[in-house]
Design a protein around this motif. Structure first.
Motif, PDB file in Angstrom:
ATOM      1  N   ILE A   8      23.624 -26.037 -66.073  1.00 51.18           N
ATOM      2  CA  ILE A   8      23.396 -25.709 -64.645  1.00 51.18           C
ATOM      3  C   ILE A   8      23.856 -24.324 -64.510  1.00 51.18           C
ATOM      4  O   ILE A   8      24.212 -23.912 -63.209  1.00 51.18           O
ATOM      5  CB  ILE A   8      23.428 -26.712 -63.647  1.00 51.18           C
ATOM      6  N   GLY A   9      24.488 -23.507 -65.425  1.00 57.58           N
ATOM      7  CA  GLY A   9      25.113 -22.448 -65.340  1.00 57.58           C
ATOM      8  C   GLY A   9      24.239 -21.129 -64.960  1.00 57.58           C
ATOM      9  O   GLY A   9      22.885 -21.331 -64.742  1.00 57.58           O
ATOM     10  N   CYS A  10      24.563 -20.271 -64.765  1.00 55.94           N
ATOM     11  CA  CYS A  10      24.072 -18.925 -64.379  1.00 55.94           C
ATOM     12  C   CYS A  10      24.388 -17.496 -65.366  1.00 55.94           C
ATOM     13  O   CYS A  10      25.598 -17.269 -65.824  1.00 55.94           O
ATOM     14  CB  CYS A  10      24.283 -18.462 -63.061  1.00 55.94           C
ATOM     15  N   ASP A  11      23.573 -16.576 -65.645  1.00 53.91           N
ATOM     16  CA  ASP A  11      23.839 -15.265 -66.098  1.00 53.91           C
ATOM     17  C   ASP A  11      23.940 -14.433 -65.138  1.00 53.91           C
ATOM     18  O   ASP A  11      23.228 -14.451 -64.191  1.00 53.91           O
ATOM     19  CB  ASP A  11      22.641 -14.932 -67.069  1.00 53.91           C
ATOM     20  N   TYR A  22      37.191  -5.192 -68.551  1.00 50.82           N
ATOM     21  CA  TYR A  22      36.567  -5.418 -69.892  1.00 50.82           C
ATOM     22  C   TYR A  22      34.823  -5.083 -69.891  1.00 50.82           C
ATOM     23  O   TYR A  22      34.104  -5.972 -69.104  1.00 50.82           O
ATOM     24  CB  TYR A  22      36.768  -6.754 -70.394  1.00 50.82           C
ATOM     25  N   ALA A  23      34.429  -3.999 -70.722  1.00 48.75           N
ATOM     26  CA  ALA A  23      33.181  -3.583 -70.563  1.00 48.75           C
ATOM     27  C   ALA A  23      32.215  -4.924 -70.967  1.00 48.75           C
ATOM     28  O   ALA A  23      32.463  -5.655 -71.755  1.00 48.75           O
ATOM     29  CB  ALA A  23      32.916  -2.730 -71.527  1.00 48.75           C
ATOM     30  N   LEU A  24      31.152  -4.864 -70.166  1.00 49.03           N
ATOM     31  CA  LEU A  24      30.000  -6.009 -70.512  1.00 49.03           C
ATOM     32  C   LEU A  24      28.697  -5.443 -70.738  1.00 49.03           C
ATOM     33  O   LEU A  24      27.841  -5.225 -69.715  1.00 49.03           O
ATOM     34  CB  LEU A  24      29.986  -6.958 -69.175  1.00 49.03           C
ATOM     35  N   PRO A  25      28.392  -4.882 -71.825  1.00 48.74           N
ATOM     36  CA  PRO A  25      27.210  -4.271 -72.204  1.00 48.74           C
ATOM     37  C   PRO A  25      25.931  -5.175 -71.858  1.00 48.74           C
ATOM     38  O   PRO A  25      25.051  -4.743 -71.481  1.00 48.74           O
ATOM     39  CB  PRO A  25      27.368  -3.989 -73.610  1.00 48.74           C
ATOM     40  N   GLU A  26      26.122  -6.576 -71.925  1.00 46.05           N
ATOM     41  CA  GLU A  26      25.166  -7.328 -71.578  1.00 46.05           C
ATOM     42  C   GLU A  26      25.164  -8.436 -70.669  1.00 46.05           C
ATOM     43  O   GLU A  26      24.612  -9.333 -70.128  1.00 46.05           O
ATOM     44  CB  GLU A  26      24.639  -8.253 -72.922  1.00 46.05           C
ATOM     45  N   GLY A  27      26.398  -8.157 -69.534  1.00 39.82           N
ATOM     46  CA  GLY A  27      26.581  -8.997 -68.509  1.00 39.82           C
ATOM     47  C   GLY A  27      27.428 -10.175 -69.152  1.00 39.82           C
ATOM     48  O   GLY A  27      28.093 -10.203 -70.127  1.00 39.82           O
ATOM     49  N   MET A  28      27.426 -11.206 -68.410  1.00 41.30           N
ATOM     50  CA  MET A  28      28.308 -12.255 -68.400  1.00 41.30           C
ATOM     51  C   MET A  28      27.741 -13.624 -67.955  1.00 41.30           C
ATOM     52  O   MET A  28      26.695 -13.644 -67.126  1.00 41.30           O
ATOM     53  CB  MET A  28      29.652 -12.241 -67.660  1.00 41.30           C
ATOM     54  N   CYS A  29      27.958 -14.624 -68.708  1.00 37.67           N
ATOM     55  CA  CYS A  29      27.382 -15.951 -68.058  1.00 37.67           C
ATOM     56  C   CYS A  29      28.459 -16.844 -67.534  1.00 37.67           C
ATOM     57  O   CYS A  29      29.583 -16.560 -68.056  1.00 37.67           O
ATOM     58  CB  CYS A  29      26.630 -16.737 -69.298  1.00 37.67           C
ATOM     59  N   TYR A  30      28.137 -17.753 -66.525  1.00 34.09           N
ATOM     60  CA  TYR A  30      29.280 -18.514 -65.901  1.00 34.09           C
ATOM     61  C   TYR A  30      28.614 -19.913 -66.141  1.00 34.09           C
ATOM     62  O   TYR A  30      27.564 -20.536 -65.570  1.00 34.09           O
ATOM     63  CB  TYR A  30      29.280 -18.337 -64.653  1.00 34.09           C
ATOM     64  N   ASN A  31      29.141 -20.707 -67.000  1.00 37.71           N
ATOM     65  CA  ASN A  31      28.630 -21.842 -67.472  1.00 37.71           C
ATOM     66  C   ASN A  31      29.317 -23.314 -66.466  1.00 37.71           C
ATOM     67  O   ASN A  31      30.239 -23.255 -66.397  1.00 37.71           O
ATOM     68  CB  ASN A  31      28.715 -22.529 -68.769  1.00 37.71           C
ATOM     69  N   ASP A  47      31.051 -18.053 -60.388  1.00 39.63           N
ATOM     70  CA  ASP A  47      31.595 -17.045 -59.606  1.00 39.63           C
ATOM     71  C   ASP A  47      30.653 -16.852 -58.382  1.00 39.63           C
ATOM     72  O   ASP A  47      29.623 -17.274 -58.310  1.00 39.63           O
ATOM     73  CB  ASP A  47      31.485 -15.691 -60.520  1.00 39.63           C
ATOM     74  N   ALA A  48      31.590 -16.461 -57.102  1.00 35.29           N
ATOM     75  CA  ALA A  48      30.822 -16.283 -55.843  1.00 35.29           C
ATOM     76  C   ALA A  48      29.605 -15.600 -56.010  1.00 35.29           C
ATOM     77  O   ALA A  48      28.613 -15.569 -55.237  1.00 35.29           O
ATOM     78  CB  ALA A  48      31.745 -15.901 -55.041  1.00 35.29           C
ATOM     79  N   ARG A  49      29.773 -14.598 -56.862  1.00 37.57           N
ATOM     80  CA  ARG A  49      28.423 -13.582 -56.987  1.00 37.57           C
ATOM     81  C   ARG A  49      26.966 -14.293 -57.468  1.00 37.57           C
ATOM     82  O   ARG A  49      26.035 -14.011 -56.854  1.00 37.57           O
ATOM     83  CB  ARG A  49      28.509 -12.745 -58.222  1.00 37.57           C
ATOM     84  N   LYS A  50      27.014 -15.411 -58.087  1.00 33.58           N
ATOM     85  CA  LYS A  50      25.847 -16.386 -58.412  1.00 33.58           C
ATOM     86  C   LYS A  50      26.030 -17.562 -57.452  1.00 33.58           C
ATOM     87  O   LYS A  50      25.296 -18.617 -58.200  1.00 33.58           O
ATOM     88  CB  LYS A  50      26.121 -16.698 -59.819  1.00 33.58           C
ATOM     89  N   SER A  51      26.416 -17.667 -56.377  1.00 36.05           N
ATOM     90  CA  SER A  51      26.654 -19.088 -56.007  1.00 36.05           C
ATOM     91  C   SER A  51      25.124 -19.761 -55.259  1.00 36.05           C
ATOM     92  O   SER A  51      24.734 -20.692 -55.797  1.00 36.05           O
ATOM     93  CB  SER A  51      27.263 -18.937 -54.380  1.00 36.05           C
ATOM     94  N   ALA A  52      24.298 -18.662 -54.780  1.00 35.76           N
ATOM     95  CA  ALA A  52      23.133 -19.123 -54.463  1.00 35.76           C
ATOM     96  C   ALA A  52      22.123 -19.807 -55.634  1.00 35.76           C
ATOM     97  O   ALA A  52      21.749 -20.762 -55.519  1.00 35.76           O
ATOM     98  CB  ALA A  52      22.385 -18.047 -53.612  1.00 35.76           C
ATOM     99  N   GLU A  53      22.192 -18.926 -56.680  1.00 38.54           N
ATOM    100  CA  GLU A  53      21.479 -19.407 -57.870  1.00 38.54           C
ATOM    101  C   GLU A  53      21.875 -20.875 -58.588  1.00 38.54           C
ATOM    102  O   GLU A  53      21.302 -21.782 -59.020  1.00 38.54           O
ATOM    103  CB  GLU A  53      21.423 -18.263 -59.166  1.00 38.54           C
ATOM    104  N   TRP A  54      23.189 -20.998 -58.434  1.00 36.73           N
ATOM    105  CA  TRP A  54      23.971 -22.286 -58.911  1.00 36.73           C
ATOM    106  C   TRP A  54      23.606 -23.280 -58.051  1.00 36.73           C
ATOM    107  O   TRP A  54      23.277 -24.329 -58.682  1.00 36.73           O
ATOM    108  CB  TRP A  54      25.558 -21.785 -59.179  1.00 36.73           C
ATOM    109  N   LEU A  55      23.573 -22.998 -56.920  1.00 35.22           N
ATOM    110  CA  LEU A  55      23.461 -24.290 -55.880  1.00 35.22           C
ATOM    111  C   LEU A  55      22.075 -24.744 -56.014  1.00 35.22           C
ATOM    112  O   LEU A  55      21.739 -25.932 -55.944  1.00 35.22           O
ATOM    113  CB  LEU A  55      23.879 -24.164 -54.648  1.00 35.22           C
TER     114      LEU A  55
END
Length: 382
Positions: A8-11, A22-31, A47-55
């Motif tokens: 149920i994680g988010c990209d 640290y550079a992220l050419p393709e972004g990051m996932c939070y599992n 991460d709080a940036r993805k709270s709505a999607e995760w919920l």
């Protein structure tokens, strides 16, 4: 994964820097994972940036049920940043964490109604499925734990075995971004990583589910464990030489490139050249730990060493760089000082063998300094 374990994680494809450095050419996932039995446990937030999607992922996976537990393996904000939003929706959920994590919750503004602390080998019974906890302090924070589901033979490994990138990025090349992630995020804590690997070796593990990166199974799991055993012991993964340079006007860079070509001509299989003024510093750190030898080439600056090189060596020092052979090339027009300063930093590191003598360039390569570069190339290949 088993039918009762759900991802149920988010990209976050828009994130450009992890930990703001640290550079992220393709972004990051939070599992995050949901384990479903007679009771339901969710393993980690995002991460709080993805709270709505995760919920939304949580709600869609619950099918009208309520979660009983939120297992918080690590309270760093990229994994605890949505806990308060979760508790606002599911206030009766019990937070399961280590005692150290409980003391840290309020630091991140987390004030749950119910907390259950666990210790080594404690078991959380969900019904037909159980979760067993392994303490993993300083991998890479002091409150970290890992979670093992014996029925599924799955290990939820917190930040260990993670990598940069979104969930499906570079599925066939896990090691590249996992290596950069390990040495820059976890690398200082090799001894704690080794201790946890020793504990985990007694378990039957069919899949590793980290907090960043893909689920590891079969050959990918075996390769990840093999590499972690090498990395955690600061052993050499690849025989080769990293030539790292910090050049003001380009002459030091030219010398570094010539040295790299000399090494190739002598049959060195892997030679990497990095420009510390322009290239990704995190990748330079990765290569320094990966190879058995390194040459640092830098201009003198204000009776010291050019700052990009100082930063690089300081970062290596902070990440416990050790057990390597290093050559030094300095450049100075009237009072060369870079070699002295680089050597002083290297001498603070464990079991770093410094090749003598330092090669000194006066502004640009001449016949004498080029011959000394040849001698350094010989020393690196004998």
């Amino acid at each position: 994964m088993k039918e009762y374990i759900h991802y149920i994680g988010c990209d976050d494809e828009t994130l450009d820097l992890f930990e703001s450095q640290y550079a992220l050419p393709e972004g990051m996932c939070y599992n995050s994972y949901l384990v479903e039995s007679q009771k339901i446990a969710i393993i980690d937030s995002v991460d709080a940036r993805k709270s709505a999607e995760w919920l939304l992922n949580v709600r869609n996976s619950l099918y009208g049920h309520k979660p009983d537990y939120l297992v918080l393996q690590h309270v760093e904000p990229d994994h605890s940043g949505s806990v308060n939003a979760f508790l606002a929706t599911y206030p009766d959920t019990i937070i399961v964490c280590t005692a150290k994590a409980e003391t840290m919750l309020s630091q991140f503004g987390i004030r749950p109604n119910h907390v259950q602390t666990v210790k080594e080998n404690d078991v959380l019974n969900l019904g037909d499925v159980t979760l067993r906890f392994t303490m993993a302090p300083m991998v890479h924070w002091p409150e970290v734990m890992m979670t093992y589901c014996p029925e599924a033979e799955i290990l939820f490994s917190a930040d260990a075995f993670g990598k940069f990138g979104v969930y499906h990025a570079d599925e066939d090349d896990w090691a590249c971004e996992a290596r950069r992630y390990y040495f820059n995020i976890v690398g200082k804590y090799g001894t704690p990583v080794s201790l946890v690997l020793k504990k985990l070796s007694a378990l039957s593990i069919k899949a590793i589910c980290p907090l960043h990166g893909p689920v590891l199974e079969n050959e990918k799991l075996e390769e990840a464990v093999r590499l972690y055993n090498i990395w955690s012991k600061y052993e050499v993964e690849t025989k080769g030489v990293l030539v790292a340079h910090a050049s003001i006007h380009g002459n030091t860079a030219k010398a570094a490139e010539e040295l790299a070509e000399m090494l190739r001509q002598r049959g060195v299989g892997k030679v990497a050249v990095t420009d510390l003024c322009r290239d990704d510093m995190a990748e330079a750190i990765e290569d320094a730990f990966r190879m058995d030898k390194m040459v640092v080439c830098a201009s003198s600056y204000d009776n010291n060493v050019f700052p990009p090189m100082h930063l690089f060596l300081w970062k290596l020092q902070q990440k416990a760089y050790q057990n390597r052979t290093v050559g030094i090339v300095e450049n100075g027009s009237w009072a060369p000082s870079a070699g002295r300063e680089m050597k002083a930093l290297l001498e603070t590191m464990k079991d770093v063998r410094i090749l003598e003598p330092t090669v000194t360039i006066r502004s640009s390569l001449n016949e004498e300094s080029r011959q000394n570069l040849e001698k350094l190339a010989d020393a690196l290949t004998t």
